[in-house]
Scaffold this motif. Structure first.
Motif, PDB file in Angstrom:
ATOM      1  N   PHE A  21      30.988 104.039  87.933  1.00  0.00           N
ATOM      2  CA  PHE A  21      30.073 102.910  88.093  1.00  0.00           C
ATOM      3  C   PHE A  21      28.662 103.281  87.647  1.00  0.00           C
ATOM      4  CE2 PHE A  21      32.455 100.485  91.714  1.00  0.00           C
ATOM      5  CZ  PHE A  21      33.434 100.134  90.812  1.00  0.00           C
ATOM      6  N   ASP A  22      28.193 104.437  88.105  1.00  0.00           N
ATOM      7  CA  ASP A  22      26.840 104.866  87.726  1.00  0.00           C
ATOM      8  C   ASP A  22      26.723 105.035  86.213  1.00  0.00           C
ATOM      9  OD1 ASP A  22      26.163 104.871  90.407  1.00  0.00           O
ATOM     10  OD2 ASP A  22      26.292 107.047  90.628  1.00  0.00           O
ATOM     11  N   ALA A  23      27.750 105.612  85.609  1.00  0.00           N
ATOM     12  CA  ALA A  23      27.733 105.834  84.161  1.00  0.00           C
ATOM     13  C   ALA A  23      27.716 104.520  83.394  1.00  0.00           C
ATOM     14  CB  ALA A  23      28.941 106.677  83.749  1.00  0.00           C
ATOM     15  N   SER A  24      28.528 103.564  83.816  1.00  0.00           N
ATOM     16  CA  SER A  24      28.599 102.289  83.083  1.00  0.00           C
ATOM     17  C   SER A  24      27.284 101.535  83.180  1.00  0.00           C
ATOM     18  CB  SER A  24      29.758 101.433  83.607  1.00  0.00           C
ATOM     19  OG  SER A  24      29.547 101.033  84.948  1.00  0.00           O
ATOM     20  N   LEU A  25      26.641 101.540  84.352  1.00  0.00           N
ATOM     21  CA  LEU A  25      25.375 100.832  84.519  1.00  0.00           C
ATOM     22  C   LEU A  25      24.258 101.512  83.735  1.00  0.00           C
ATOM     23  CD1 LEU A  25      25.586 100.010  88.331  1.00  0.00           C
ATOM     24  CD2 LEU A  25      25.804  98.395  86.429  1.00  0.00           C
ATOM     25  N   ALA A  26      24.269 102.838  83.715  1.00  0.00           N
ATOM     26  CA  ALA A  26      23.245 103.559  82.958  1.00  0.00           C
ATOM     27  C   ALA A  26      23.423 103.345  81.461  1.00  0.00           C
ATOM     28  CB  ALA A  26      23.296 105.050  83.293  1.00  0.00           C
ATOM     29  N   LEU A  27      24.660 103.460  80.994  1.00  0.00           N
ATOM     30  CA  LEU A  27      24.908 103.375  79.559  1.00  0.00           C
ATOM     31  C   LEU A  27      24.658 101.982  78.994  1.00  0.00           C
ATOM     32  CD1 LEU A  27      28.072 105.625  79.165  1.00  0.00           C
ATOM     33  CD2 LEU A  27      25.846 105.970  78.075  1.00  0.00           C
ATOM     34  N   VAL A  28      24.994 100.943  79.757  1.00  0.00           N
ATOM     35  CA  VAL A  28      24.777  99.599  79.215  1.00  0.00           C
ATOM     36  C   VAL A  28      23.289  99.343  79.035  1.00  0.00           C
ATOM     37  CG1 VAL A  28      24.632  98.250  81.375  1.00  0.00           C
ATOM     38  CG2 VAL A  28      25.638  97.226  79.315  1.00  0.00           C
ATOM     39  N   GLY A  29      22.456  99.971  79.859  1.00  0.00           N
ATOM     40  CA  GLY A  29      21.014  99.856  79.675  1.00  0.00           C
ATOM     41  C   GLY A  29      20.509 100.672  78.502  1.00  0.00           C
ATOM     42  N   VAL A  31      22.491 101.824  75.657  1.00  0.00           N
ATOM     43  CA  VAL A  31      23.072 101.545  74.337  1.00  0.00           C
ATOM     44  C   VAL A  31      23.420 100.079  74.119  1.00  0.00           C
ATOM     45  CG1 VAL A  31      23.999 103.890  74.266  1.00  0.00           C
ATOM     46  CG2 VAL A  31      25.489 102.028  75.023  1.00  0.00           C
ATOM     47  N   GLY A  32      23.383  99.254  75.186  1.00  0.00           N
ATOM     48  CA  GLY A  32      23.778  97.861  75.064  1.00  0.00           C
ATOM     49  C   GLY A  32      25.278  97.680  75.199  1.00  0.00           C
ATOM     50  N   TYR A  33      25.678  96.458  75.487  1.00  0.00           N
ATOM     51  CA  TYR A  33      27.097  96.200  75.732  1.00  0.00           C
ATOM     52  C   TYR A  33      27.974  96.427  74.501  1.00  0.00           C
ATOM     53  CZ  TYR A  33      31.357  93.969  77.364  1.00  0.00           C
ATOM     54  OH  TYR A  33      32.667  93.721  77.715  1.00  0.00           O
ATOM     55  N   PRO A  34      27.576  95.983  73.297  1.00  0.00           N
ATOM     56  CA  PRO A  34      28.464  96.173  72.138  1.00  0.00           C
ATOM     57  C   PRO A  34      28.825  97.642  71.889  1.00  0.00           C
ATOM     58  CG  PRO A  34      26.755  94.593  71.610  1.00  0.00           C
ATOM     59  CD  PRO A  34      26.377  95.207  72.931  1.00  0.00           C
ATOM     60  N   ARG A  35      27.903  98.565  72.185  1.00  0.00           N
ATOM     61  CA  ARG A  35      28.154  99.987  71.931  1.00  0.00           C
ATOM     62  C   ARG A  35      28.669 100.721  73.171  1.00  0.00           C
ATOM     63  NH1 ARG A  35      22.995 102.480  69.226  1.00  0.00           N
ATOM     64  NH2 ARG A  35      24.419 104.259  69.053  1.00  0.00           N
ATOM     65  N   LEU A  36      28.797 100.018  74.258  1.00  0.00           N
ATOM     66  CA  LEU A  36      29.380 100.622  75.463  1.00  0.00           C
ATOM     67  C   LEU A  36      30.880 100.806  75.232  1.00  0.00           C
ATOM     68  CD1 LEU A  36      28.859 101.406  78.515  1.00  0.00           C
ATOM     69  CD2 LEU A  36      29.595  99.067  79.049  1.00  0.00           C
ATOM     70  N   THR A  37      31.411 101.994  75.543  1.00  0.00           N
ATOM     71  CA  THR A  37      32.839 102.259  75.356  1.00  0.00           C
ATOM     72  C   THR A  37      33.405 102.954  76.584  1.00  0.00           C
ATOM     73  OG1 THR A  37      32.474 104.467  74.408  1.00  0.00           O
ATOM     74  CG2 THR A  37      32.520 102.591  72.862  1.00  0.00           C
ATOM     75  N   ILE A  38      34.711 102.833  76.732  1.00  0.00           N
ATOM     76  CA  ILE A  38      35.399 103.547  77.814  1.00  0.00           C
ATOM     77  C   ILE A  38      35.211 105.052  77.626  1.00  0.00           C
ATOM     78  CG2 ILE A  38      37.652 104.127  78.775  1.00  0.00           C
ATOM     79  CD1 ILE A  38      36.730 101.408  79.686  1.00  0.00           C
ATOM     80  N   GLU A  39      35.290 105.505  76.378  1.00  0.00           N
ATOM     81  CA  GLU A  39      35.118 106.928  76.097  1.00  0.00           C
ATOM     82  C   GLU A  39      33.732 107.410  76.519  1.00  0.00           C
ATOM     83  OE1 GLU A  39      36.328 104.683  74.064  1.00  0.00           O
ATOM     84  OE2 GLU A  39      38.399 105.365  73.674  1.00  0.00           O
ATOM     85  N   GLY A  40      32.720 106.606  76.214  1.00  0.00           N
ATOM     86  CA  GLY A  40      31.363 106.974  76.588  1.00  0.00           C
ATOM     87  C   GLY A  40      31.174 107.015  78.091  1.00  0.00           C
ATOM     88  N   ILE A  41      31.751 106.025  78.787  1.00  0.00           N
ATOM     89  CA  ILE A  41      31.663 106.000  80.255  1.00  0.00           C
ATOM     90  C   ILE A  41      32.354 107.227  80.836  1.00  0.00           C
ATOM     91  CG2 ILE A  41      32.373 104.767  82.338  1.00  0.00           C
ATOM     92  CD1 ILE A  41      32.186 102.160  80.674  1.00  0.00           C
ATOM     93  N   ALA A  42      33.550 107.538  80.315  1.00  0.00           N
ATOM     94  CA  ALA A  42      34.303 108.680  80.826  1.00  0.00           C
ATOM     95  C   ALA A  42      33.532 109.982  80.617  1.00  0.00           C
ATOM     96  CB  ALA A  42      35.664 108.751  80.136  1.00  0.00           C
ATOM     97  N   SER A  43      32.938 110.132  79.440  1.00  0.00           N
ATOM     98  CA  SER A  43      32.183 111.347  79.153  1.00  0.00           C
ATOM     99  C   SER A  43      30.991 111.482  80.078  1.00  0.00           C
ATOM    100  CB  SER A  43      31.720 111.330  77.690  1.00  0.00           C
ATOM    101  OG  SER A  43      30.927 112.464  77.401  1.00  0.00           O
ATOM    102  N   ARG A  44      30.250 110.395  80.268  1.00  0.00           N
ATOM    103  CA  ARG A  44      29.073 110.438  81.138  1.00  0.00           C
ATOM    104  C   ARG A  44      29.478 110.695  82.596  1.00  0.00           C
ATOM    105  NH1 ARG A  44      23.775 108.157  81.219  1.00  0.00           N
ATOM    106  NH2 ARG A  44      23.855 108.524  78.959  1.00  0.00           N
ATOM    107  N   LYS A  49      39.340 109.499  80.223  1.00  0.00           N
ATOM    108  CA  LYS A  49      39.390 108.054  80.025  1.00  0.00           C
ATOM    109  C   LYS A  49      40.654 107.450  80.617  1.00  0.00           C
ATOM    110  CE  LYS A  49      41.221 108.070  75.279  1.00  0.00           C
ATOM    111  NZ  LYS A  49      40.960 107.630  73.884  1.00  0.00           N
ATOM    112  N   GLN A  50      41.717 108.260  80.758  1.00  0.00           N
ATOM    113  CA  GLN A  50      42.938 107.745  81.378  1.00  0.00           C
ATOM    114  C   GLN A  50      42.700 107.388  82.837  1.00  0.00           C
ATOM    115  OE1 GLN A  50      42.503 110.805  80.241  1.00  0.00           O
ATOM    116  NE2 GLN A  50      43.111 112.312  81.781  1.00  0.00           N
ATOM    117  N   THR A  51      41.745 108.071  83.478  1.00  0.00           N
ATOM    118  CA  THR A  51      41.399 107.731  84.856  1.00  0.00           C
ATOM    119  C   THR A  51      40.810 106.329  84.924  1.00  0.00           C
ATOM    120  OG1 THR A  51      40.953 110.040  85.409  1.00  0.00           O
ATOM    121  CG2 THR A  51      39.945 108.382  86.828  1.00  0.00           C
TER     122      THR A  51
END
Length: 198
Positions: A21-29, A31-44, A49-51
């Motif tokens: 959750f923290d990663a997704s909220l930080a990343l969308v701010g 890189v923006g939604y179009p560049r937000l990815t599951i891979e990026g969230i998982a890495s952060r 990503k399977q989780t």
């Protein structure tokens, strides 16, 4: 075999969920939604990503859960001091401050934009975020109607839309600033239209 996770596994899952959750909220701010990815969230978040895919079907679903968990509930509803205008101004000023907060803006704008192209996401967004907010306004306006503060034929739902739709449109489309002066004027104009008729 146990059917529920061990306490250790449950704590680990909760830590992972919180990190996602923290990663997704930080990343969308960032890189923006179009560049937000599951891979990026998982890495952060420091998870595989399977989780994420085990718990959510898409990045939109992750972001919706992350955002709605962090939004305060409406609790007991809008204040009722007996002064409808003051109560509405108080709440809309606070809402104005919230919508001007960059940490709130990025995920909300992302979900609104994604929902325009995804009916299922839009329905979930409305059910979990918009409708509870509308409901507390409607309840306060219904009480005001019963007290004679607004006309007996004033529909609480429509009055709520008269208040919140221009607010949302101005913010979403960036047609002007959201200020306390704007929200106060909005309340005054709407209530002037729905006060009891002579």
């Amino acid at each position: 075999m146990p059917t529920t996770p061990s306490p250790h596994a449950a704590r680990r899952s909760e830590r992972s969920r919180r990190a996602i959750f923290d990663a997704s909220l930080a990343l969308v701010g960032e890189v923006g939604y179009p560049r937000l990815t599951i891979e990026g969230i998982a890495s952060r978040a420091g998870v595989g990503k399977q989780t994420i895919y085990r718990w959510w079907p898409s990045k939109a679903a992750v972001l919706l859960d992350a955002f709605t968990e962090g939004v305060e509930s409406y609790g007991e509803g809008l204040p009722d001091t007996g002064d409808l205008a003051a109560d509405l101004k108080y709440v809309l000023r606070a809402t104005c401050d919230e919508f001007n907060d960059p940490a709130f803006q990025a995920p909300y704008r992302a979900l609104a934009a994604a929902g325009a192209a995804d009916e299922e996401l839009s329905r979930a967004f409305v059910a979990r975020l918009l409708e509870p907010g509308f409901a507390v306004y409607e309840a306060r306006l219904r009480a005001a109607r019963d007290a004679g503060e607004i006309a007996p034929d004033a529909d609480p739902r429509i009055v709520t839309e008269m208040l919140l739709s221009p607010f949302s449109q101005r913010w979403l489309m960036r047609t002007g600033e959201l200020t306390h002066a704007y929200t106060d004027t909005l309340v005054d104009l709407v209530l002037r239209a729905v006060r009891p008729h002579d």
